[in-house]
Design an enzyme around this catalytic site. Structure first.
Site, PDB file in Angstrom:
ATOM      1  N   SER A 182       4.321 -34.060  29.888  1.00 50.94           N
ATOM      2  CA  SER A 182       3.130 -33.205  29.914  1.00 50.94           C
ATOM      3  C   SER A 182       3.057 -32.465  31.247  1.00 50.94           C
ATOM      4  O   SER A 182       2.213 -32.744  32.106  1.00 50.94           O
ATOM      5  CB  SER A 182       1.877 -34.057  29.700  1.00 50.94           C
ATOM      6  N   GLY A 201       2.200 -29.448  32.170  1.00 50.16           N
ATOM      7  CA  GLY A 201       0.995 -28.690  32.515  1.00 50.16           C
ATOM      8  C   GLY A 201      -0.096 -29.573  33.072  1.00 50.16           C
ATOM      9  O   GLY A 201      -0.745 -29.236  34.071  1.00 50.16           O
ATOM     10  N   ASP A 202      -0.325 -30.707  32.431  1.00 48.66           N
ATOM     11  CA  ASP A 202      -1.320 -31.657  32.923  1.00 48.66           C
ATOM     12  C   ASP A 202      -0.954 -32.175  34.307  1.00 48.66           C
ATOM     13  O   ASP A 202      -1.809 -32.315  35.185  1.00 48.66           O
ATOM     14  CB  ASP A 202      -1.439 -32.840  31.960  1.00 48.66           C
ATOM     15  N   SER A 203       0.329 -32.498  34.486  1.00 47.25           N
ATOM     16  CA  SER A 203       0.753 -33.087  35.754  1.00 47.25           C
ATOM     17  C   SER A 203       0.628 -32.099  36.906  1.00 47.25           C
ATOM     18  O   SER A 203       0.193 -32.462  38.007  1.00 47.25           O
ATOM     19  CB  SER A 203       2.194 -33.590  35.640  1.00 47.25           C
ATOM     20  N   GLY A 251      -2.920 -31.778  37.766  1.00 48.77           N
ATOM     21  CA  GLY A 251      -3.321 -32.949  38.534  1.00 48.77           C
ATOM     22  C   GLY A 251      -2.925 -32.847  39.993  1.00 48.77           C
ATOM     23  O   GLY A 251      -3.686 -33.227  40.892  1.00 48.77           O
TER      24      GLY A 251
END
Length: 405
Positions: free
Chosen positions: A165, A167-169, A172
């Site tokens: 993932s 994009g999420d990382s 973050g």
């Protein structure tokens, strides 16, 4: 070792990957992170890639070094607990759909009223403002909007996604950086003011707004300037990188592939000498990267012919001796056996409940970046649901056992 963020307290109102990743980074470097989870089910990540037991290794990884408490934000008491906890924290991290905190009565304005020094970091699909701000969205959608997905895969096939993932990382990472940046600004402001003149930063300057699509877009290098300056639309190039050659994955005769990145001008000639193609190394048309990119198919064919005569180990040994950047394409099994990762404490082992009669010894990736010589130790893997509810509510809010039920 004294950890850089020791003494910082974070309240995580996060689910899935983005906000929990930001909080994990802060926790890795010493912050006390209190993760709020819903009753009964907790963070949905607990069930993602769950092969046995009750809590996935994905959850254990992303929520390491944290405390888990259970609050029901659908109730007045749960929302009041969030406000009271925010008053005792430095940072609140959340990744709900924009407007959710406001709907629950725990908006940034309400939280800031309880704690005028509070830093509020919000992660959403498209940001807190703009015409698309109210749209829900996961990282897969944001990767498409940010231009990333269009470049992943082979040119003759539809775009694909990478296996994590991303994009999420990345969001973050930006959220963690933004939070620490705001902490630093708060600290320098305090240091610059006389005690009798100190006042908190305006809420707008304590509000960090991270959009998934913008986080991806910011990683797209010169995608936009190239288009606006030259009219160039980047395309999918498979294992290559647009405009850079030769740099690709090549198959060896034992079925393994290796990466060879011999695209530097100074490296190219000895690279070609090493694969017995001195004629290509001496070709003036190939002396610069632009010429090599035009003839990338020819170069990759020559390199593949050479790697096809060798095993992975043989090819890498020859290339390493010649100073040509190369490496194996590691699997998880390769990583856990690698001496370089071991030397830097990058695989750390903990006994974990995986559903069997006895805990299983499981390795987790260490803390990045390294401070000193090796990774900082992971203090604990992701907690059980509500493991710290009583400890946190009694210690920080003075709740009694009767009040907690």
């Amino acid at each position: 070792m004294a950890l850089p963020l020791s003494g910082v307290r974070v309240l995580e109102l996060g689910n899935y990957i983005a906000a929990p990743t930001a909080a994990r980074m802060l926790a890795d470097f010493g912050a006390e992170v209190i993760k709020v989870e819903r009753p009964e089910t907790g963070d949905e990540l607990r069930n993602w890639r769950l092969y046995s037991g009750t809590t996935s290794m994905l959850y254990r990884t992303i929520n390491r070094n944290k405390k888990s408490i259970v609050l029901d934000l659908r109730t007045e008491q749960g929302r009041q607990d969030v406000i009271d906890l925010a008053a005792e924290c430095d940072i609140v991290l959340e990744n709900f759909r924009p407007g959710t905190l406001e709907k629950w009565g725990i908006s940034p304005e309400v939280l800031s009223a309880a704690n005028p020094e509070l830093i509020i970091t919000r992660i959403s699909a498209f940001g807190q403002t703009g015409p698309m701000s109210q749209r829900p969205g996961f990282a897969a959608v944001a990767e498409a909007y940010g231009g990333f997905r269009n470049l992943v895969g082979d040119p003759d096939r539809p775009p694909v996604r990478v296996g994590v993932s991303i994009g999420d990382s990345i969001a973050g990472l930006y959220a963690a950086f933004g939070s620490v940046m705001a902490l630093f600004q708060r600290q320098t402001r305090r240091a610059a003011q006389a005690p009798e003149e100190q006042s908190p930063l305006p809420l707008a300057q304590r509000s960090i707004d991270v959009a998934l699509n913008e986080s991806i877009l910011s990683m797209m290098e010169s995608l936009i300037p190239d288009y606006l300056a030259y009219g160039v639309e980047r395309e999918r190039t498979g294992g290559r990188m647009e405009g850079i050659a030769p740099s690709n994955a090549y198959l060896c005769n034992d079925g393994h592939s290796i990466i060879i990145a011999g695209n530097g001008d100074a490296i190219f000639q000895r690279y070609m000498d090493t694969i017995d193609r001195a004629d290509l190394g001496a070709d003036p048309d190939l002396a610069s990267n632009a010429g090599r990119w035009r003839r990338r198919e020819e170069l990759d064919a020559a390199i593949s012919a050479w790697t096809g005569l060798h095993s992975r180990e043989q090819a890498l040994t020859i290339l390493d001796a010649a100073g040509v950047p190369s490496g194996p394409i590691y699997t998880a099994a390769d990583i856990v056996a690698d001496e370089q990762y071991a030397a830097r404490n990058m695989i750390q082992h903990f006994p974990v409940d995986t559903g069997g009669e006895e805990p299983t010894e499981v390795g987790f990736v260490g803390v990045v970046p390294v401070i000193g010589d090796v990774s900082l130790p992971i203090r604990s893997v992701g907690p059980d649901l509500g493991e710290h509810t009583r400890e946190v509510l009694s210690t920080l809010l003075g709740r009694t056992d009767d009040e907690m039920g």
